[in-house]
Design a protein around this motif. Structure first.
Motif, PDB file in Angstrom:
ATOM      1  N   LEU A 154       0.833  -1.202   0.000  1.00  0.00           N
ATOM      2  CA  LEU A 154       0.000   0.000   0.000  1.00  0.00           C
ATOM      3  C   LEU A 154       0.874   1.262   0.000  1.00  0.00           C
ATOM      4  CD1 LEU A 154      -3.009   0.561  -0.041  1.00  0.00           C
ATOM      5  CD2 LEU A 154      -2.998   0.636   2.441  1.00  0.00           C
ATOM      6  N   ILE A 155       1.918   1.245   0.793  1.00  0.00           N
ATOM      7  CA  ILE A 155       2.840   2.384   0.833  1.00  0.00           C
ATOM      8  C   ILE A 155       3.521   2.563  -0.511  1.00  0.00           C
ATOM      9  CG2 ILE A 155       5.037   3.176   1.821  1.00  0.00           C
ATOM     10  CD1 ILE A 155       4.089   1.998   4.504  1.00  0.00           C
ATOM     11  N   ASN A 156       3.857   1.468  -1.163  1.00  0.00           N
ATOM     12  CA  ASN A 156       4.473   1.542  -2.490  1.00  0.00           C
ATOM     13  C   ASN A 156       3.525   2.193  -3.504  1.00  0.00           C
ATOM     14  OD1 ASN A 156       6.552   0.941  -4.456  1.00  0.00           O
ATOM     15  ND2 ASN A 156       5.222  -0.693  -5.189  1.00  0.00           N
ATOM     16  N   ASP A 166       0.419  10.727   3.048  1.00  0.00           N
ATOM     17  CA  ASP A 166      -0.360   9.523   3.351  1.00  0.00           C
ATOM     18  C   ASP A 166       0.551   8.361   3.740  1.00  0.00           C
ATOM     19  OD1 ASP A 166      -2.781  10.777   2.861  1.00  0.00           O
ATOM     20  OD2 ASP A 166      -2.799  10.250   0.733  1.00  0.00           O
ATOM     21  N   GLU A 167       1.722   8.301   3.121  1.00  0.00           N
ATOM     22  CA  GLU A 167       2.701   7.273   3.491  1.00  0.00           C
ATOM     23  C   GLU A 167       3.079   7.426   4.963  1.00  0.00           C
ATOM     24  OE1 GLU A 167       6.154   6.856   0.939  1.00  0.00           O
ATOM     25  OE2 GLU A 167       5.040   7.754  -0.713  1.00  0.00           O
ATOM     26  N   ASP A 182       9.726  -2.551   8.340  1.00  0.00           N
ATOM     27  CA  ASP A 182      10.979  -3.240   8.049  1.00  0.00           C
ATOM     28  C   ASP A 182      11.793  -2.424   7.059  1.00  0.00           C
ATOM     29  OD1 ASP A 182       9.690  -3.628   5.633  1.00  0.00           O
ATOM     30  OD2 ASP A 182       9.430  -5.788   5.879  1.00  0.00           O
ATOM     31  N   VAL A 183      12.867  -2.993   6.574  1.00  0.00           N
ATOM     32  CA  VAL A 183      13.756  -2.270   5.671  1.00  0.00           C
ATOM     33  C   VAL A 183      13.053  -1.903   4.366  1.00  0.00           C
ATOM     34  CG1 VAL A 183      14.701  -4.390   4.649  1.00  0.00           C
ATOM     35  CG2 VAL A 183      16.073  -2.296   4.628  1.00  0.00           C
ATOM     36  N   THR A 188      11.073   2.154   0.728  1.00  0.00           N
ATOM     37  CA  THR A 188       9.990   2.641  -0.128  1.00  0.00           C
ATOM     38  C   THR A 188       9.694   4.106   0.145  1.00  0.00           C
ATOM     39  OG1 THR A 188       8.997   0.425  -0.159  1.00  0.00           O
ATOM     40  CG2 THR A 188       7.603   2.245  -0.852  1.00  0.00           C
ATOM     41  N   ILE A 189       9.668   4.476   1.421  1.00  0.00           N
ATOM     42  CA  ILE A 189       9.403   5.877   1.787  1.00  0.00           C
ATOM     43  C   ILE A 189      10.550   6.789   1.328  1.00  0.00           C
ATOM     44  CG2 ILE A 189       9.167   7.457   3.747  1.00  0.00           C
ATOM     45  CD1 ILE A 189       7.572   5.252   5.161  1.00  0.00           C
ATOM     46  N   ILE A 190      11.784   6.316   1.493  1.00  0.00           N
ATOM     47  CA  ILE A 190      12.936   7.096   1.025  1.00  0.00           C
ATOM     48  C   ILE A 190      12.871   7.291  -0.486  1.00  0.00           C
ATOM     49  CG2 ILE A 190      15.451   7.045   0.717  1.00  0.00           C
ATOM     50  CD1 ILE A 190      15.571   5.599   3.463  1.00  0.00           C
TER      51      ILE A 190
END
Length: 206
Positions: A154-156, A166-167, A182-183, A188-190
């Motif tokens: 979902l974050i992706n 939203d992330e 996790d990593v 993904t956020i970075i």
């Protein structure tokens, strides 16, 4: 490795009809279902390279079987099809959603949390975050376990739509669902932050 053709692994129509509609339906139908389960296990291994056409043929036979195999067999097929779509950039990424709709239309199959995770992953790949949220909310409402894999998918999807706010909200709520980032979550956020322009990053700092 010699390629196994779909004709070599699928049960023939005559065999399927005899198993399901012939005399001694109960035991024969169970045998037919077990054969299909074995086919799914064999062809859905990561090293099997299941092609879309073959997967759809197996899916239809599993869908038509009576009794139905456990939902894990359907999940395995969905994962294989989704994996092939990602590798080949298949022109119809909505195929997974279509297969899921067929499962619901036929009935007798109860999706589980793993099914929803697969669907969320599919929606993220298509940038259909709203639909992915719908499947995610369904997991919450049913009291199913929400794992980090589903949340990462979902974050992706949010990352692909540049929805960094939203992330961050999802990241903050993960402990409420018993999930630990996790990593993959942080990477993904970075990645999402790196894809933003200087002006967008500046607005986030405010």
């Amino acid at each position: 490795m010699k390629k196994i053709s779909s004709s070599a692994i699928l049960l023939s129509k005559s065999e399927t009809n005899e198993e399901i509609y012939g005399h001694g339906r109960s035991s024969s139908s169970l045998d037919n279902t077990r054969k299909l389960q074995d086919i799914v296990k064999q062809r859905c291994r990561p090293t099997s390279h299941l092609e879309i056409g073959e997967a759809l043929g197996v899916f239809d036979q599993v869908l038509d079987s009576n009794p139905k195999p456990p939902v894990s067999s359907f999940n395995s097929l969905l994962i294989s099809v989704l994996g092939t779509i990602k590798k080949t950039h298949h022109q119809n990424p909505n195929l997974i959603i279509s297969l899921f709709n067929k499962m619901n239309w036929v009935g007798g199959i109860s999706p589980d949390d793993h099914t929803c995770s697969i669907l969320i992953d599919c929606c993220s790949g298509m940038k259909r975050v709203g639909l992915g949220y719908g499947f995610f909310c369904s997991m919450i409402k049913r009291g199913w376990t929400v794992d980090v894999v589903a949340l990462n998918s979902l974050i992706n999807g949010l990352c692909k739509r540049n929805k960094v706010d939203d992330e961050a909200k999802l990241l903050d709520k993960m402990p409420q669902w018993g999930c630990k980032p996790d990593v993959v979550t942080y990477n993904t956020i970075i990645k999402g932050l790196c894809s933003l322009g200087a002006q967008q990053l500046s607005s986030l700092r405010r």
